[in-house]
Design a protein around this motif. Structure first.
Motif, PDB file in Angstrom:
ATOM      1  N   GLY A  72       0.804  -1.223   0.000  1.00  0.00           N
ATOM      2  CA  GLY A  72       0.000   0.000   0.000  1.00  0.00           C
ATOM      3  C   GLY A  72       0.829   1.260   0.000  1.00  0.00           C
ATOM      4  O   GLY A  72       0.324   2.339   0.276  1.00  0.00           O
ATOM      5  N   TYR A  80     -10.417  -2.941   3.247  1.00  0.00           N
ATOM      6  CA  TYR A  80      -9.382  -3.298   2.259  1.00  0.00           C
ATOM      7  C   TYR A  80      -8.167  -3.849   2.973  1.00  0.00           C
ATOM      8  O   TYR A  80      -7.811  -3.398   4.061  1.00  0.00           O
ATOM      9  CB  TYR A  80      -9.025  -2.052   1.443  1.00  0.00           C
ATOM     10  CG  TYR A  80      -7.867  -2.253   0.500  1.00  0.00           C
ATOM     11  CD1 TYR A  80      -8.055  -2.846  -0.731  1.00  0.00           C
ATOM     12  CD2 TYR A  80      -6.592  -1.848   0.864  1.00  0.00           C
ATOM     13  CE1 TYR A  80      -6.988  -3.046  -1.586  1.00  0.00           C
ATOM     14  CE2 TYR A  80      -5.516  -2.036   0.014  1.00  0.00           C
ATOM     15  CZ  TYR A  80      -5.717  -2.634  -1.209  1.00  0.00           C
ATOM     16  OH  TYR A  80      -4.672  -2.831  -2.049  1.00  0.00           O
ATOM     17  N   MET A  81      -7.522  -4.838   2.381  1.00  0.00           N
ATOM     18  CA  MET A  81      -6.292  -5.374   2.989  1.00  0.00           C
ATOM     19  C   MET A  81      -5.191  -5.451   1.950  1.00  0.00           C
ATOM     20  O   MET A  81      -5.445  -5.700   0.779  1.00  0.00           O
ATOM     21  CB  MET A  81      -6.551  -6.772   3.544  1.00  0.00           C
ATOM     22  CG  MET A  81      -7.072  -6.763   4.967  1.00  0.00           C
ATOM     23  SD  MET A  81      -7.631  -8.388   5.446  1.00  0.00           S
ATOM     24  CE  MET A  81      -6.123  -9.201   5.822  1.00  0.00           C
ATOM     25  N   ASN A  82      -3.928  -5.252   2.427  1.00  0.00           N
ATOM     26  CA  ASN A  82      -2.796  -5.450   1.530  1.00  0.00           C
ATOM     27  C   ASN A  82      -2.714  -6.918   1.143  1.00  0.00           C
ATOM     28  O   ASN A  82      -2.990  -7.794   1.953  1.00  0.00           O
ATOM     29  CB  ASN A  82      -1.494  -5.058   2.236  1.00  0.00           C
ATOM     30  CG  ASN A  82      -1.370  -3.566   2.386  1.00  0.00           C
ATOM     31  OD1 ASN A  82      -1.871  -2.815   1.557  1.00  0.00           O
ATOM     32  ND2 ASN A  82      -0.724  -3.147   3.453  1.00  0.00           N
ATOM     33  N   GLN A 128      -6.100   5.619   4.407  1.00  0.00           N
ATOM     34  CA  GLN A 128      -6.523   4.869   5.591  1.00  0.00           C
ATOM     35  C   GLN A 128      -8.009   4.524   5.524  1.00  0.00           C
ATOM     36  O   GLN A 128      -8.422   3.464   5.966  1.00  0.00           O
ATOM     37  CB  GLN A 128      -6.209   5.697   6.841  1.00  0.00           C
ATOM     38  CG  GLN A 128      -6.402   4.962   8.157  1.00  0.00           C
ATOM     39  CD  GLN A 128      -5.522   3.711   8.252  1.00  0.00           C
ATOM     40  OE1 GLN A 128      -4.372   3.709   7.827  1.00  0.00           O
ATOM     41  NE2 GLN A 128      -6.065   2.624   8.786  1.00  0.00           N
ATOM     42  N   TYR A 161      -8.695   1.207   4.160  1.00  0.00           N
ATOM     43  CA  TYR A 161      -8.417   0.098   5.088  1.00  0.00           C
ATOM     44  C   TYR A 161      -9.551  -0.041   6.089  1.00  0.00           C
ATOM     45  O   TYR A 161      -9.941  -1.138   6.455  1.00  0.00           O
ATOM     46  CB  TYR A 161      -7.106   0.352   5.845  1.00  0.00           C
ATOM     47  CG  TYR A 161      -5.874   0.169   5.002  1.00  0.00           C
ATOM     48  CD1 TYR A 161      -5.400  -1.115   4.705  1.00  0.00           C
ATOM     49  CD2 TYR A 161      -5.187   1.255   4.501  1.00  0.00           C
ATOM     50  CE1 TYR A 161      -4.272  -1.290   3.927  1.00  0.00           C
ATOM     51  CE2 TYR A 161      -4.056   1.092   3.727  1.00  0.00           C
ATOM     52  CZ  TYR A 161      -3.598  -0.187   3.438  1.00  0.00           C
ATOM     53  OH  TYR A 161      -2.488  -0.362   2.669  1.00  0.00           O
ATOM     54  N   ASP A 162     -10.066   1.125   6.534  1.00  0.00           N
ATOM     55  CA  ASP A 162     -11.160   1.094   7.496  1.00  0.00           C
ATOM     56  C   ASP A 162     -12.381   0.424   6.884  1.00  0.00           C
ATOM     57  O   ASP A 162     -13.177  -0.206   7.574  1.00  0.00           O
ATOM     58  CB  ASP A 162     -11.516   2.525   7.945  1.00  0.00           C
ATOM     59  CG  ASP A 162     -10.356   3.158   8.698  1.00  0.00           C
ATOM     60  OD1 ASP A 162      -9.491   2.387   9.181  1.00  0.00           O
ATOM     61  OD2 ASP A 162     -10.295   4.386   8.798  1.00  0.00           O
TER      62      ASP A 162
END
Lengths: 230, 205
Positions: free
Chosen positions: B155, B172-174, B165, B168-169
């Motif tokens: 990311g 979403y994930m790497n 961010q 991600y909240d």
């Protein structure tokens, strides 16, 4: 001149090797000072990392001067030897010397008003040397932080010992139990050790993990004079 | 006789060392997890290939043919050692990240391939352009692969967070797989696929 005669080939190769050797020696000598400085800065970063301070190559020297109060050499009885800077000691060679003539680096740090001792570690992993630093609280027993590095362990396996996840497992562990030196064991997850503190090793890197455990035992034992003095 | 223009530009696309000649794949796996080491590796390899080509080209009429491989190796190894020493002196962090891979430029197929196939029988300027073109062609691929691997795997780009961010909240994930070597191969394969789609002359019969 015949390009394919034996004498031409031999003279050509010999001349080439001498010229190349000269060029390499000259470059190495010209860049030595800068390289040594980089290595020293890197060493300071590693020491700071064992104190849980993240430094970059730009601010490492400044932070080192700020936190490290003293960097001295001590012998196996824990007595300070004057005139030697701890940074100049190569732990990997000292650890092989007989006990009486060994020089051990000791960094005394002060962070948030508390005193910490940073000890240098050296040992071997699966493919080559591993080394590190460990910081102890002022009781000379509780681990405050650690740093590990390696020369050629496998990325993703043995090389995981450099990750924060691994080094943070050591925080708060004790190296003495009931007044006896036990070091810290490294075990498979799910296994526990009764007589001493332990942490989980790296999955798939048993030899490297055991190397780190052995390094802790040997290197900390070398400091026994210092660790047991009141 | 190839023009100087084509000597330089061919390896960038039509005759790219990675996607068309399929050389130097090993290092493409190793140094493309992050963008920064990929760029440094690309520059180092370009400098080494270009300068070695010039040296070999100057020596081409004196090199005894029976030991020409040894001469090429000595020149390449010396050049790589010098680059390694310069990196240690001026970019220590990067050299620590690249560790053994700089030394392994010597074994990079592109380097020996260009010396043997081109520099040994062409003039210094042409050889320089050829080395430069091949080094850059290799470098472009490294940078493209590293761009996707760092973006999707961590990311970040060049160490700076680029995926916000908020994403991600929202869950979403790497993608951890992007960091592992297999995804470098798959990314290279995707680039080859697109490359051949766009340029029909590259498609094998």
């Amino acid at each position: 001149m015949d390009r394919n005669s034996n004498s031409y080939t031999l003279i050509y190769v010999a001349a080439m090797v001498i010229i190349v050797a000269f060029i390499l020696a000259f470059t190495a000598e010209a860049l030595k000072e800068r390289k040594d400085r980089n290595i020293e800065i890197d060493k300071k970063r590693q020491i700071l990392s064992s104190l849980n301070i993240d430094a970059t190559s730009l601010n490492a020297e400044e932070l080192y001067d700020q936190y490290i109060r003293k960097a001295v050499a001590i012998n196996y009885r824990g007595e300070e030897i004057e005139g030697i800077d701890a940074l100049s000691i190569a732990t990997e060679t000292e650890i092989k010397n007989p006990e009486e003539s060994r020089l051990l680096p000791l960094y005394i740090a002060e962070k948030d008003g508390k005193t910490y001792y940073v000890l240098s570690l050296s040992g071997s992993g699966f493919f080559g040397p591993v080394w590190g630093y460990i910081s102890l609280k002022s009781d000379k027993n509780t681990v405050y932080g650690a740093y590990f590095s390696h020369k050629g362990e496998t990325p993703g396996l043995g090389a995981e010992i450099t990750k924060n996840d691994f080094k943070n497992r050591f925080c708060g562990k004790e190296i003495f139990k009931n007044g006896l030196f036990k070091s810290i064991a490294i075990v498979k997850s799910g296994i526990s050790v009764k007589d001493r503190d332990f942490v989980n090793g790296v999955t798939g890197a048993t030899v490297t993990s055991q190397g780190v455990a052995q390094m802790l035992l040997n290197s900390l034992e070398a400091y026994m004079g210092f660790l047991t003095e009141k | 006789m190839a023009t100087r223009r084509s000597i330089f530009f061919n390896p960038l696309s039509k005759n790219n060392p990675i996607t068309v000649q399929v050389l130097g794949i090993c290092s493409a796996l190793a140094v493309t997890v992050k963008l920064e080491p990929a760029i440094v590796m690309a520059l180092s390899a370009t400098v080494v290939v270009a300068s070695c080509s010039v040296v070999i080209s100057f020596l081409r009429n004196t090199i005894p043919l029976r030991v020409r491989f040894i001469v090429q190796l000595v020149v390449a190894a010396a050049m790589v050692t010098v680059v390694d020493m310069i990196l240690k002196a001026f970019a220590y962090d990067v050299s620590k990240q690249l560790s053994v891979f700089v030394g392994l430029i010597v074994t990079n197929c592109i380097l020996m391939g260009r010396l043997e196939a081109f520099a040994l029988c062409n003039k210094p300027l042409d050889s320089f352009l050829d080395g430069l073109g091949n080094g850059l062609g290799y470098g472009i691929m490294l940078v493209i692969v590293a761009f996707f691997r760092e973006l999707l795997g961590s990311g970040t780009l060049l160490g700076f967070q680029v995926i916000p961010q908020a994403l991600y909240d929202a869950g979403y994930m790497n993608n951890g797989l992007m960091i592992l070597p297999p995804m470098a191969l798959i990314t290279v394969a995707c680039i080859m696929w697109i490359h051949r789609l766009k340029d029909k002359t590259l498609q094998e019969k």
